[in-house]
Scaffold this motif. Structure first.
Motif, mmCIF file in Angstrom:
data_model
loop_
_atom_site.group_PDB
_atom_site.id
_atom_site.type_symbol
_atom_site.label_atom_id
_atom_site.label_comp_id
_atom_site.label_asym_id
_atom_site.label_seq_id
_atom_site.Cartn_x
_atom_site.Cartn_y
_atom_site.Cartn_z
ATOM 1 N N GLU A 164 0.830 -1.206 0.000
ATOM 2 C CA GLU A 164 0.000 0.000 0.000
ATOM 3 C C GLU A 164 0.867 1.259 0.000
ATOM 4 O O GLU A 164 0.566 2.227 -0.700
ATOM 5 C CB GLU A 164 -0.927 0.003 1.225
ATOM 6 C CG GLU A 164 -1.904 1.170 1.219
ATOM 7 C CD GLU A 164 -2.970 1.046 2.293
ATOM 8 O OE1 GLU A 164 -3.461 2.096 2.758
ATOM 9 O OE2 GLU A 164 -3.311 -0.085 2.661
ATOM 10 N N ARG A 165 1.957 1.260 0.778
ATOM 11 C CA ARG A 165 2.847 2.429 0.803
ATOM 12 C C ARG A 165 3.529 2.628 -0.534
ATOM 13 O O ARG A 165 3.679 3.758 -1.009
ATOM 14 C CB ARG A 165 3.892 2.269 1.910
ATOM 15 C CG ARG A 165 4.875 3.432 1.993
ATOM 16 C CD ARG A 165 4.149 4.734 2.323
ATOM 17 N NE ARG A 165 3.988 4.916 3.735
ATOM 18 C CZ ARG A 165 3.321 5.900 4.303
ATOM 19 N NH1 ARG A 165 2.697 6.782 3.541
ATOM 20 N NH2 ARG A 165 3.220 6.008 5.606
ATOM 21 N N GLU A 166 3.936 1.539 -1.194
ATOM 22 C CA GLU A 166 4.542 1.651 -2.518
ATOM 23 C C GLU A 166 3.555 2.228 -3.521
ATOM 24 O O GLU A 166 3.939 3.008 -4.391
ATOM 25 C CB GLU A 166 5.047 0.286 -2.977
ATOM 26 C CG GLU A 166 6.306 -0.180 -2.253
ATOM 27 C CD GLU A 166 6.666 -1.616 -2.561
ATOM 28 O OE1 GLU A 166 7.784 -2.035 -2.194
ATOM 29 O OE2 GLU A 166 5.832 -2.349 -3.152
ATOM 30 N N ARG A 167 2.278 1.879 -3.406
ATOM 31 C CA ARG A 167 1.265 2.451 -4.297
ATOM 32 C C ARG A 167 1.155 3.959 -4.093
ATOM 33 O O ARG A 167 1.020 4.715 -5.055
ATOM 34 C CB ARG A 167 -0.096 1.806 -4.044
ATOM 35 C CG ARG A 167 -0.172 0.343 -4.410
ATOM 36 C CD ARG A 167 -1.596 -0.149 -4.246
ATOM 37 N NE ARG A 167 -1.679 -1.602 -4.323
ATOM 38 C CZ ARG A 167 -2.800 -2.278 -4.432
ATOM 39 N NH1 ARG A 167 -3.953 -1.633 -4.480
ATOM 40 N NH2 ARG A 167 -2.808 -3.588 -4.493
ATOM 41 N N GLU A 168 1.188 4.396 -2.831
ATOM 42 C CA GLU A 168 1.091 5.825 -2.537
ATOM 43 C C GLU A 168 2.275 6.572 -3.137
ATOM 44 O O GLU A 168 2.111 7.636 -3.763
ATOM 45 C CB GLU A 168 1.034 6.048 -1.024
ATOM 46 C CG GLU A 168 -0.232 5.532 -0.375
ATOM 47 C CD GLU A 168 -0.190 5.611 1.136
ATOM 48 O OE1 GLU A 168 -1.258 5.721 1.754
ATOM 49 O OE2 GLU A 168 0.911 5.569 1.711
ATOM 50 N N VAL A 169 3.476 6.033 -2.942
ATOM 51 C CA VAL A 169 4.678 6.656 -3.493
ATOM 52 C C VAL A 169 4.616 6.653 -5.014
ATOM 53 O O VAL A 169 4.900 7.657 -5.674
ATOM 54 C CB VAL A 169 5.940 5.916 -3.004
ATOM 55 C CG1 VAL A 169 7.175 6.395 -3.767
ATOM 56 C CG2 VAL A 169 6.130 6.130 -1.506
ATOM 57 N N MET A 170 4.215 5.515 -5.591
ATOM 58 C CA MET A 170 4.120 5.391 -7.047
ATOM 59 C C MET A 170 3.220 6.458 -7.637
ATOM 60 O O MET A 170 3.573 7.131 -8.610
ATOM 61 C CB MET A 170 3.600 3.995 -7.401
ATOM 62 C CG MET A 170 3.320 3.762 -8.882
ATOM 63 S SD MET A 170 1.654 4.275 -9.410
ATOM 64 C CE MET A 170 0.649 3.060 -8.550
ATOM 65 N N ARG A 171 2.045 6.637 -7.034
ATOM 66 C CA ARG A 171 1.078 7.573 -7.597
ATOM 67 C C ARG A 171 1.587 9.018 -7.526
ATOM 68 O O ARG A 171 1.431 9.787 -8.475
ATOM 69 C CB ARG A 171 -0.259 7.438 -6.873
ATOM 70 C CG ARG A 171 -1.394 8.180 -7.557
ATOM 71 C CD ARG A 171 -2.728 7.878 -6.923
ATOM 72 N NE ARG A 171 -3.112 6.489 -7.141
ATOM 73 C CZ ARG A 171 -3.216 5.579 -6.164
ATOM 74 N NH1 ARG A 171 -2.986 5.919 -4.924
ATOM 75 N NH2 ARG A 171 -3.570 4.348 -6.452
ATOM 76 N N LEU A 172 2.213 9.381 -6.418
ATOM 77 C CA LEU A 172 2.720 10.750 -6.272
ATOM 78 C C LEU A 172 3.894 11.020 -7.223
ATOM 79 O O LEU A 172 3.964 12.072 -7.856
ATOM 80 C CB LEU A 172 3.139 11.003 -4.823
ATOM 81 C CG LEU A 172 1.989 11.051 -3.810
ATOM 82 C CD1 LEU A 172 2.529 11.152 -2.386
ATOM 83 C CD2 LEU A 172 1.045 12.217 -4.098
ATOM 84 N N ILE A 173 4.808 10.060 -7.320
ATOM 85 C CA ILE A 173 5.937 10.222 -8.236
ATOM 86 C C ILE A 173 5.442 10.313 -9.678
ATOM 87 O O ILE A 173 5.891 11.155 -10.466
ATOM 88 C CB ILE A 173 6.933 9.048 -8.096
ATOM 89 C CG1 ILE A 173 7.640 9.105 -6.740
ATOM 90 C CG2 ILE A 173 7.948 9.059 -9.232
ATOM 91 C CD1 ILE A 173 8.575 10.280 -6.556
ATOM 92 N N ALA A 174 4.479 9.468 -10.024
ATOM 93 C CA ALA A 174 3.943 9.474 -11.388
ATOM 94 C C ALA A 174 3.230 10.781 -11.703
ATOM 95 O O ALA A 174 3.134 11.176 -12.866
ATOM 96 C CB ALA A 174 2.998 8.288 -11.585
#
Length: 222
Positions: A164-174
């Motif tokens: 879930e944390r990786e998804r949050e980081v992924m979305r913000l970076i993207a």
């Protein structure tokens, strides 16, 4: 177990499920502004176990449900709760995988936390009466998914690799956030952001944030 509510009769009885106490208090206050006999908050819950217990104990008309919760998320509440209540997702997330996953899990509607108090009252009563309710932009995700415009199964498979944390980081970076901005947004260190980003790229077999942005855009995750 309660019977299915009759449209338009009496107040809509609601259980509010969100892991932030201040947000639950705000929702309760907003719903209270609708006046007596319109919406009645019968219970609150902060995680999956509390939510299941509250829903089964109170048998509300509508469960106002956050998507991301400690203990397994909103989908787990819908899976476990023995109830005829209708579920309405209320989330900060407007990502396609959250919307589609929640609807597939059994929710009758999905609205974002930018909704006004009056709109939320209307959404609750409409869901209680059997309608499906979505914020305008999110309705397009649902239509596209069921018309086959994009492949939901592929989104789920790819995202299952990420925490879930990786998804949050992924979305913000993207979305173009700098590492420092992501760290500030998620209350973690820049080093932790870098670690999560490396893991995201490795799991998705991508080589740069440019590729990540294109990957996320193609899947309507932004």
């Amino acid at each position: 177990m309660s019977s299915t509510p009759t449209p338009g009769t009496g107040p809509a009885r609601v259980v509010v499920v969100d892991d932030h106490a201040m947000f639950r208090a705000g929702v309760r206050a907003e719903l209270g502004h609708a006046g007596a006999g319109v919406v009645e908050v019968v219970a609150e819950a902060a995680d999956v176990d509390e939510a299941v217990a509250a829903v089964e104990a109170h048998q509300p008309d509508v469960v106002l449900l956050d998507v991301h919760l400690p203990g397994g998320g909103g989908a787990e509440v819908m899976r476990r709760a023995r109830t005829e209540a209708r579920f309405l997702a209320l989330s900060v997330s407007d990502a396609a995988e959250d919307v589609i996953g929640t609807i597939r899990g059994g929710a009758r509607g999905y609205v974002t936390k930018t909704i006004t108090g009056a709109e939320l009252v209307d959404a609750i009563r409409r869901v209680r009466d059997g309608d499906a309710v979505f914020s305008p932009r999110l309705a397009g995700f649902v239509l596209d998914a069921f018309s086959g415009t994009f492949e939901v199964a592929q989104i789920d498979t790819d995202l299952d690799r990420l925490t879930e944390r990786e998804r949050e980081v992924m979305r913000l970076i993207a979305r173009g956030y700098a590492y420092k901005e992501v760290a500030s947004e998620l209350f973690i260190s820049v080093k932790t952001v870098e670690t999560h980003m490396s893991s995201v790229l490795r799991k998705l077999q991508l080589s740069s944030r440019h590729e990540l942005t294109r990957w996320a855009s193609d899947r309507r995750l932004l």
